[in-house]
Write a protein that holds these residues in place. Structure first.
Motif, PDB file in Angstrom:
ATOM      1  N   TRP A   1       0.829  -1.207   0.000  1.00 44.08           N
ATOM      2  CA  TRP A   1       0.000   0.000   0.000  1.00 44.08           C
ATOM      3  C   TRP A   1       0.866   1.260   0.000  1.00 44.08           C
ATOM      4  CZ3 TRP A   1      -4.961  -0.247  -1.046  1.00 44.08           C
ATOM      5  CH2 TRP A   1      -5.621  -1.453  -0.828  1.00 44.08           C
ATOM      6  N   ALA A   2       1.930   1.258   0.781  1.00 44.96           N
ATOM      7  CA  ALA A   2       2.756   2.460   0.943  1.00 44.96           C
ATOM      8  C   ALA A   2       3.358   2.938  -0.371  1.00 44.96           C
ATOM      9  CB  ALA A   2       3.851   2.203   1.972  1.00 44.96           C
ATOM     10  N   VAL A   3       3.715   2.012  -1.255  1.00 48.10           N
ATOM     11  CA  VAL A   3       4.327   2.428  -2.525  1.00 48.10           C
ATOM     12  C   VAL A   3       3.340   3.180  -3.414  1.00 48.10           C
ATOM     13  CG1 VAL A   3       6.069   0.615  -2.504  1.00 48.10           C
ATOM     14  CG2 VAL A   3       3.893   0.227  -3.681  1.00 48.10           C
ATOM     15  N   LEU A   4       2.068   3.160  -3.064  1.00 50.75           N
ATOM     16  CA  LEU A   4       1.056   3.895  -3.826  1.00 50.75           C
ATOM     17  C   LEU A   4       0.854   5.317  -3.307  1.00 50.75           C
ATOM     18  CD1 LEU A   4      -1.531   0.996  -4.069  1.00 50.75           C
ATOM     19  CD2 LEU A   4       0.062   1.762  -5.839  1.00 50.75           C
ATOM     20  N   ALA A   5       1.665   5.721  -2.344  1.00 50.01           N
ATOM     21  CA  ALA A   5       1.513   7.051  -1.739  1.00 50.01           C
ATOM     22  C   ALA A   5       1.734   8.151  -2.770  1.00 50.01           C
ATOM     23  CB  ALA A   5       2.512   7.213  -0.588  1.00 50.01           C
ATOM     24  N   PRO A   6       1.016   9.253  -2.616  1.00 50.61           N
ATOM     25  CA  PRO A   6       1.241  10.383  -3.519  1.00 50.61           C
ATOM     26  C   PRO A   6       2.581  11.036  -3.239  1.00 50.61           C
ATOM     27  CG  PRO A   6      -0.266  10.999  -1.774  1.00 50.61           C
ATOM     28  CD  PRO A   6       0.001   9.527  -1.605  1.00 50.61           C
ATOM     29  N   ASN A   7       3.132  11.639  -4.263  1.00 50.11           N
ATOM     30  CA  ASN A   7       4.401  12.336  -4.115  1.00 50.11           C
ATOM     31  C   ASN A   7       4.343  13.605  -4.939  1.00 50.11           C
ATOM     32  OD1 ASN A   7       7.440  12.640  -5.297  1.00 50.11           O
ATOM     33  ND2 ASN A   7       7.361  12.088  -3.140  1.00 50.11           N
ATOM     34  N   PRO A   8       4.800  14.734  -4.402  1.00 47.11           N
ATOM     35  CA  PRO A   8       4.678  16.006  -5.125  1.00 47.11           C
ATOM     36  C   PRO A   8       5.280  15.996  -6.524  1.00 47.11           C
ATOM     37  CG  PRO A   8       5.294  16.420  -2.859  1.00 47.11           C
ATOM     38  CD  PRO A   8       5.356  14.930  -3.059  1.00 47.11           C
ATOM     39  N   HIS A   9       6.330  15.251  -6.749  1.00 45.99           N
ATOM     40  CA  HIS A   9       6.952  15.220  -8.070  1.00 45.99           C
ATOM     41  C   HIS A   9       6.589  13.962  -8.849  1.00 45.99           C
ATOM     42  CE1 HIS A   9       9.349  18.692  -7.132  1.00 45.99           C
ATOM     43  NE2 HIS A   9       9.851  18.100  -6.081  1.00 45.99           N
ATOM     44  N   ASN A  10       5.805  13.086  -8.255  1.00 44.35           N
ATOM     45  CA  ASN A  10       5.482  11.789  -8.845  1.00 44.35           C
ATOM     46  C   ASN A  10       6.764  11.047  -9.208  1.00 44.35           C
ATOM     47  OD1 ASN A  10       3.660   9.811  -9.480  1.00 44.35           O
ATOM     48  ND2 ASN A  10       3.430  10.477 -11.594  1.00 44.35           N
ATOM     49  N   ARG A  11       7.760  11.152  -8.334  1.00 44.26           N
ATOM     50  CA  ARG A  11       9.058  10.532  -8.581  1.00 44.26           C
ATOM     51  C   ARG A  11       9.249   9.248  -7.782  1.00 44.26           C
ATOM     52  NH1 ARG A  11      12.473  12.184 -12.439  1.00 44.26           N
ATOM     53  NH2 ARG A  11      14.213  11.910 -11.054  1.00 44.26           N
ATOM     54  N   GLN A  12       8.353   8.946  -6.848  1.00 46.01           N
ATOM     55  CA  GLN A  12       8.454   7.777  -5.983  1.00 46.01           C
ATOM     56  C   GLN A  12       9.897   7.625  -5.481  1.00 46.01           C
ATOM     57  OE1 GLN A  12       6.784   7.572  -9.090  1.00 46.01           O
ATOM     58  NE2 GLN A  12       4.902   7.992  -8.007  1.00 46.01           N
TER      59      GLN A  12
END
Length: 169
Positions: free
Chosen positions: A60-71
């Motif tokens: 689930w955590a890897v699906l978290a949003p990120n401001p740059h969508n860079r994961q």
């Protein structure tokens, strides 16, 4: 009419558009663009059968949003500590021009840690988060851990987590 640099550039641009091959809609958009954007959320429960609760929460955590969508997250599972996840930043995924102090990347890593906590709680595990266990990096993130996430029995599900898979629908 005198040909100016502007006329030449305009003609070259138009020629490039006309002469470029037009792919079919399926190839132009790509499979991912046509599929349901919530599809990864639908796949995350498939990890529920994994024996390691850290893996189940990480799904689930890897699906978290990120401001740059860079994961930018790197999650290490130390063999010596089977209840722990070491969260680090993938330094190659930072954007120093738009985020010179790694503030936004750090917020994304926090979203990762929070979604991990929510997913672990749904499994009955409490998560203890230790931020910057080896010291806070300044002025930018470095190779040291951003957080340690430790699981222990006793967590209770958070009602907020129920809205993740459905996107709030």
């Amino acid at each position: 009419m005198t040909l100016t640099r502007r006329h030449i550039l305009r003609a070259a641009g138009a020629a490039a558009l006309i002469l470029s091959p037009l792919p079919s809609a399926g190839r132009a958009m790509g499979q991912a663009a046509r599929s349901d954007p919530a599809a990864p959320w639908a796949e995350a429960p498939a990890a529920a059968a994994h024996p390691d609760p850290r893996i189940r929460a990480l799904a689930w955590a890897v699906l978290a949003p990120n401001p740059h969508n860079r994961q930018p997250w790197v999650a290490e599972l130390p063999a010596a500590a089977p209840d722990t996840v070491v969260l680090r930043c993938d330094l190659d995924r930072r954007l120093p021009v738009t985020d010179p102090f790694d503030r936004q990347i750090t917020i994304g890593l926090g979203a990762f840690a929070e979604l991990f906590r929510l997913a672990a709680a749904a499994q009955g595990f409490a998560t203890t988060l230790t931020p910057f266990p080896e010291g806070e990096p300044r002025p930018r993130l470095d190779g040291r851990p951003v957080a340690l996430l430790r699981l222990a029995p006793g967590g209770s599900p958070d009602p907020l987590f129920a809205h993740g898979p459905s996107g709030g629908r």
